[in-house]
Motif scaffolding. Structure first.
Motif, PDB file in Angstrom:
ATOM      1  N   GLY A 196       0.769  -1.086  -0.093  1.00  0.00           N
ATOM      2  CA  GLY A 196      -0.094   0.069  -0.096  1.00  0.00           C
ATOM      3  C   GLY A 196       0.740   1.191  -0.082  1.00  0.00           C
ATOM      4  N   ILE A 197       2.006   1.279   1.018  1.00  0.00           N
ATOM      5  CA  ILE A 197       2.975   2.360   0.930  1.00  0.00           C
ATOM      6  C   ILE A 197       3.306   2.737  -0.429  1.00  0.00           C
ATOM      7  CG2 ILE A 197       4.834   3.360   1.776  1.00  0.00           C
ATOM      8  CD1 ILE A 197       4.359   1.945   4.312  1.00  0.00           C
ATOM      9  N   LEU A 198       3.873   1.743  -1.192  1.00  0.00           N
ATOM     10  CA  LEU A 198       4.588   1.594  -2.569  1.00  0.00           C
ATOM     11  C   LEU A 198       3.636   2.030  -3.799  1.00  0.00           C
ATOM     12  CD1 LEU A 198       6.579  -1.441  -2.773  1.00  0.00           C
ATOM     13  CD2 LEU A 198       7.507   0.839  -2.668  1.00  0.00           C
ATOM     14  N   ALA A 199       2.235   1.793  -3.438  1.00  0.00           N
ATOM     15  CA  ALA A 199       0.931   2.154  -4.301  1.00  0.00           C
ATOM     16  C   ALA A 199       0.889   3.643  -4.083  1.00  0.00           C
ATOM     17  CB  ALA A 199      -0.086   1.479  -3.998  1.00  0.00           C
ATOM     18  N   ARG A 200       0.871   4.047  -3.006  1.00  0.00           N
ATOM     19  CA  ARG A 200       0.525   5.635  -2.765  1.00  0.00           C
ATOM     20  C   ARG A 200       1.884   6.397  -3.335  1.00  0.00           C
ATOM     21  NH1 ARG A 200      -1.051   6.788   3.311  1.00  0.00           N
ATOM     22  NH2 ARG A 200       0.700   5.451   3.491  1.00  0.00           N
ATOM     23  N   SER A 201       3.021   6.082  -3.196  1.00  0.00           N
ATOM     24  CA  SER A 201       4.340   6.713  -3.479  1.00  0.00           C
ATOM     25  C   SER A 201       4.649   6.413  -4.796  1.00  0.00           C
ATOM     26  CB  SER A 201       5.262   6.343  -2.626  1.00  0.00           C
ATOM     27  OG  SER A 201       5.649   5.106  -2.564  1.00  0.00           O
ATOM     28  N   ARG A 202       3.833   5.746  -5.788  1.00  0.00           N
ATOM     29  CA  ARG A 202       4.137   5.247  -7.063  1.00  0.00           C
ATOM     30  C   ARG A 202       4.500   6.509  -7.885  1.00  0.00           C
ATOM     31  NH1 ARG A 202      -1.285   4.362  -6.704  1.00  0.00           N
ATOM     32  NH2 ARG A 202      -2.341   5.439  -8.317  1.00  0.00           N
ATOM     33  N   SER A 203       3.837   7.939  -7.657  1.00  0.00           N
ATOM     34  CA  SER A 203       4.072   8.940  -8.440  1.00  0.00           C
ATOM     35  C   SER A 203       5.471   9.277  -8.300  1.00  0.00           C
ATOM     36  CB  SER A 203       3.349  10.041  -7.970  1.00  0.00           C
ATOM     37  OG  SER A 203       3.476  10.418  -6.559  1.00  0.00           O
ATOM     38  N   ARG A 204       6.126   9.178  -7.191  1.00  0.00           N
ATOM     39  CA  ARG A 204       7.672   9.496  -7.105  1.00  0.00           C
ATOM     40  C   ARG A 204       8.619   8.675  -7.917  1.00  0.00           C
ATOM     41  NH1 ARG A 204      10.231   8.882  -2.563  1.00  0.00           N
ATOM     42  NH2 ARG A 204       8.869   7.456  -1.327  1.00  0.00           N
ATOM     43  N   PHE A 205       8.114   7.655  -8.409  1.00  0.00           N
ATOM     44  CA  PHE A 205       8.598   6.524  -9.198  1.00  0.00           C
ATOM     45  C   PHE A 205       8.466   6.711 -10.852  1.00  0.00           C
ATOM     46  CE2 PHE A 205       8.968   4.760  -5.227  1.00  0.00           C
ATOM     47  CZ  PHE A 205       9.995   4.114  -5.211  1.00  0.00           C
ATOM     48  N   ARG A 206       7.723   7.970 -11.150  1.00  0.00           N
ATOM     49  CA  ARG A 206       6.970   8.150 -12.605  1.00  0.00           C
ATOM     50  C   ARG A 206       8.106   8.310 -13.414  1.00  0.00           C
ATOM     51  NH1 ARG A 206       6.672  12.833  -9.569  1.00  0.00           N
ATOM     52  NH2 ARG A 206       7.722  14.652 -10.347  1.00  0.00           N
ATOM     53  N   ARG A 207       9.354   8.608 -13.077  1.00  0.00           N
ATOM     54  CA  ARG A 207      10.567   8.507 -14.426  1.00  0.00           C
ATOM     55  C   ARG A 207      10.836   7.174 -14.588  1.00  0.00           C
ATOM     56  NH1 ARG A 207      15.202  12.328 -11.994  1.00  0.00           N
ATOM     57  NH2 ARG A 207      16.068  11.315 -14.061  1.00  0.00           N
ATOM     58  N   GLN A 208      11.175   6.922 -15.964  1.00  0.00           N
ATOM     59  CA  GLN A 208      11.482   5.557 -16.476  1.00  0.00           C
ATOM     60  C   GLN A 208      12.463   5.003 -15.650  1.00  0.00           C
ATOM     61  OE1 GLN A 208       9.621   4.064 -18.688  1.00  0.00           O
ATOM     62  NE2 GLN A 208      10.727   2.185 -18.402  1.00  0.00           N
ATOM     63  N   SER A 209      13.536   5.668 -15.150  1.00  0.00           N
ATOM     64  CA  SER A 209      14.568   5.240 -14.724  1.00  0.00           C
ATOM     65  C   SER A 209      14.510   4.651 -13.129  1.00  0.00           C
ATOM     66  CB  SER A 209      15.916   6.069 -14.560  1.00  0.00           C
ATOM     67  OG  SER A 209      15.543   7.356 -13.665  1.00  0.00           O
ATOM     68  N   LYS A 210      12.947   4.859 -12.539  1.00  0.00           N
ATOM     69  CA  LYS A 210      12.968   4.485 -11.206  1.00  0.00           C
ATOM     70  C   LYS A 210      11.831   3.381 -11.391  1.00  0.00           C
ATOM     71  CE  LYS A 210      15.202   8.099  -9.828  1.00  0.00           C
ATOM     72  NZ  LYS A 210      16.705   7.914  -9.172  1.00  0.00           N
ATOM     73  N   LYS A 211      11.208   3.474 -12.593  1.00  0.00           N
ATOM     74  CA  LYS A 211      10.275   2.357 -12.577  1.00  0.00           C
ATOM     75  C   LYS A 211      10.425   0.948 -12.361  1.00  0.00           C
ATOM     76  CE  LYS A 211       6.710   5.123 -15.276  1.00  0.00           C
ATOM     77  NZ  LYS A 211       5.930   5.063 -16.563  1.00  0.00           N
ATOM     78  N   SER A 212      11.707   0.482 -13.147  1.00  0.00           N
ATOM     79  CA  SER A 212      12.187  -0.796 -12.853  1.00  0.00           C
ATOM     80  C   SER A 212      12.273  -1.243 -11.545  1.00  0.00           C
ATOM     81  CB  SER A 212      13.365  -0.890 -13.753  1.00  0.00           C
ATOM     82  OG  SER A 212      14.389   0.234 -13.360  1.00  0.00           O
ATOM     83  N   PHE A 213      13.034  -0.277 -10.576  1.00  0.00           N
ATOM     84  CA  PHE A 213      12.919  -0.443  -9.407  1.00  0.00           C
ATOM     85  C   PHE A 213      11.980  -0.656  -8.499  1.00  0.00           C
ATOM     86  CE2 PHE A 213      13.773   0.265  -4.624  1.00  0.00           C
ATOM     87  CZ  PHE A 213      15.034  -0.460  -4.489  1.00  0.00           C
ATOM     88  N   LEU A 214      10.807  -0.003  -8.921  1.00  0.00           N
ATOM     89  CA  LEU A 214       9.476  -0.126  -8.184  1.00  0.00           C
ATOM     90  C   LEU A 214       9.003  -1.480  -8.523  1.00  0.00           C
ATOM     91  CD1 LEU A 214       7.210   0.836  -6.693  1.00  0.00           C
ATOM     92  CD2 LEU A 214       6.300   1.814  -8.741  1.00  0.00           C
ATOM     93  N   LEU A 215       8.895  -1.984  -9.712  1.00  0.00           N
ATOM     94  CA  LEU A 215       8.559  -3.400 -10.088  1.00  0.00           C
ATOM     95  C   LEU A 215       9.238  -4.276  -9.579  1.00  0.00           C
ATOM     96  CD1 LEU A 215       8.034  -2.573 -14.097  1.00  0.00           C
ATOM     97  CD2 LEU A 215       6.214  -3.091 -12.419  1.00  0.00           C
ATOM     98  N   LEU A 216      10.556  -4.497  -9.300  1.00  0.00           N
ATOM     99  CA  LEU A 216      11.159  -5.324  -8.721  1.00  0.00           C
ATOM    100  C   LEU A 216      10.882  -5.359  -7.282  1.00  0.00           C
ATOM    101  CD1 LEU A 216      14.678  -5.169 -10.063  1.00  0.00           C
ATOM    102  CD2 LEU A 216      13.019  -6.902 -10.685  1.00  0.00           C
ATOM    103  N   THR A 217      10.740  -4.209  -6.471  1.00  0.00           N
ATOM    104  CA  THR A 217      10.414  -4.170  -5.044  1.00  0.00           C
ATOM    105  C   THR A 217       8.954  -4.894  -5.002  1.00  0.00           C
ATOM    106  OG1 THR A 217      11.764  -2.234  -4.974  1.00  0.00           O
ATOM    107  CG2 THR A 217      10.119  -2.862  -3.261  1.00  0.00           C
ATOM    108  N   VAL A 218       8.129  -4.536  -5.781  1.00  0.00           N
ATOM    109  CA  VAL A 218       6.765  -5.067  -5.866  1.00  0.00           C
ATOM    110  C   VAL A 218       6.802  -6.685  -6.026  1.00  0.00           C
ATOM    111  CG1 VAL A 218       4.433  -5.001  -6.976  1.00  0.00           C
ATOM    112  CG2 VAL A 218       5.525  -2.767  -6.638  1.00  0.00           C
ATOM    113  N   ALA A 219       7.552  -6.999  -7.062  1.00  0.00           N
ATOM    114  CA  ALA A 219       7.670  -8.410  -7.077  1.00  0.00           C
ATOM    115  C   ALA A 219       8.262  -9.230  -5.886  1.00  0.00           C
ATOM    116  CB  ALA A 219       8.353  -8.634  -8.313  1.00  0.00           C
TER     117      ALA A 219
END
Length: 329
Positions: A25-48
């Motif tokens: 839930g915290i990651l979902a709320r803060s996903r706007s901070r990962f909007r840059r393409q270079s950060k999305k990959s880390f977010l996806l791995l963290t969610v996984a």
């Protein structure tokens, strides 16, 4: 691996599932901070990683509860033992593999930012998750298609690859322990390289912010330290370092012990294996707490708040100083 499964008591603590859901839930709320393409990959791995921890906790906890409510079910039901063992191998490897992938991703992003920004995308991260999950699944299912099997382990409440050297099939447990130790070692290596790169960038930035005037130089340096501590890159690095430490502490004893056991003959059950397994169970419970406790808001309170005290600078000057602080990809 579920804490309930590892304790072999049939009790499934709700804290693990709740903490995983909270972290997601915290990651979902803060996903706007990962909007840059270079950060999305880390977010996806963290969610996984968090999803794998959550599913492992729930599924293995359900198996443990079934074993507790039906004593002897593992001894009489070979198929259930195989499913139980395969689930433990799969979710255990997924947790280790995803942590390793996160460390490699951050190392590339920090040391090679231009390459990472142009070549590493969210689609690549999804492909890595799929590849690592498939590899873990193939290893978990290998006893069903080749020579080998899952064995009932002491104290007859869980199943795994044959751990005792006296058995004929030791290749699978060697592969499992070797892959796990490889993932832990290179996660540590990548984190050390990333940390040194961030520190080097911070030192260069601090030197650049130094001015001839003593008071103004101190103000600029202090404001720069505040901004640096609160960057998204540092936040992700702190979280990743904590995840790696947790994985090493939880998984290290179990992986090292079962690896060494393959080169020694044991005729009696080893209780240290069970202790190591119980320690490994805490990995899925502690991982989400890293993202709950070490998110940006908490890091700001812990590391940044005291820098603001006694800084008689205007908002404009502070903003200008922050703009001069590097933000690594």
């Amino acid at each position: 691996m579920s804490r309930g499964a590892m304790r072999c008591s049939g009790h499934v603590p709700p804290g693990g599932a709740v903490s995983n859901l909270t972290a997601l839930g915290i990651l979902a709320r803060s996903r706007s901070r990962f909007r840059r393409q270079s950060k999305k990959s880390f977010l996806l791995l963290t969610v996984a990683l968090l999803v794998a921890d959550l599913l492992g906790h729930v599924i293995l906890g359900a198996f443990a509860l079934h074993v507790h409510l039906n004593p002897g079910v593992l001894e009489s039901g070979e198929n259930f033992c195989d499913v139980f063992g395969a689930s433990m191998v799969f979710f255990g490897l997924c947790s280790l593999f995803f942590g390793f992938a996160m460390a490699v991703e951050r190392c590339v992003a920090i040391t090679q930012p231009f390459f990472h920004a142009s070549m590493v995308t969210a689609a690549h991260a999804k492909s890595v998750v799929l590849l690592l999950s498939t590899f873990a699944l193939l290893l978990a299912l290998s006893p069903f298609f080749s020579r080998g099997s899952y064995f009932l382990q002491f104290p007859k409440t869980w199943c795994f690859f044959p751990i005792e050297r006296s058995t004929d099939y030791t290749t699978l447990v060697l592969v499992f322990s070797s892959l796990g130790l490889f993932a832990l070692f290179f996660s540590l290596f990548c984190n050390i390289v990333s940390g040194l790169a961030l520190l080097h960038a911070r030192i260069k930035s601090r030197k650049g912010n130094t001015t001839p005037s003593g008071s103004s130089g101190r103000r600029a340096s202090t404001a720069s330290s505040t901004s640096w501590f609160c960057t998204l890159d540092v936040e992700m690095m702190v979280q990743l370092a904590a995840v790696t430490v947790v994985s090493c502490v939880c998984w290290g004893p179990f992986l090292i012990h079962i690896f060494i056991k393959q080169f020694k003959m044991y005729t009696e059950p080893d209780k240290l294996v069970l202790i190591g397994l119980r320690m490994a169970a805490w990995n899925q419970i502690l991982d989400p707490w890293v993202y709950i406790l070490l998110r940006r808001k908490m890091l700001t309170r812990l590391c940044c708040a005291h820098y603001y005290q006694g800084i008689p600078t205007s908002n404009n000057s502070l903003s200008e100083t922050r703009r001069n602080t590097i933000n690594l990809q």
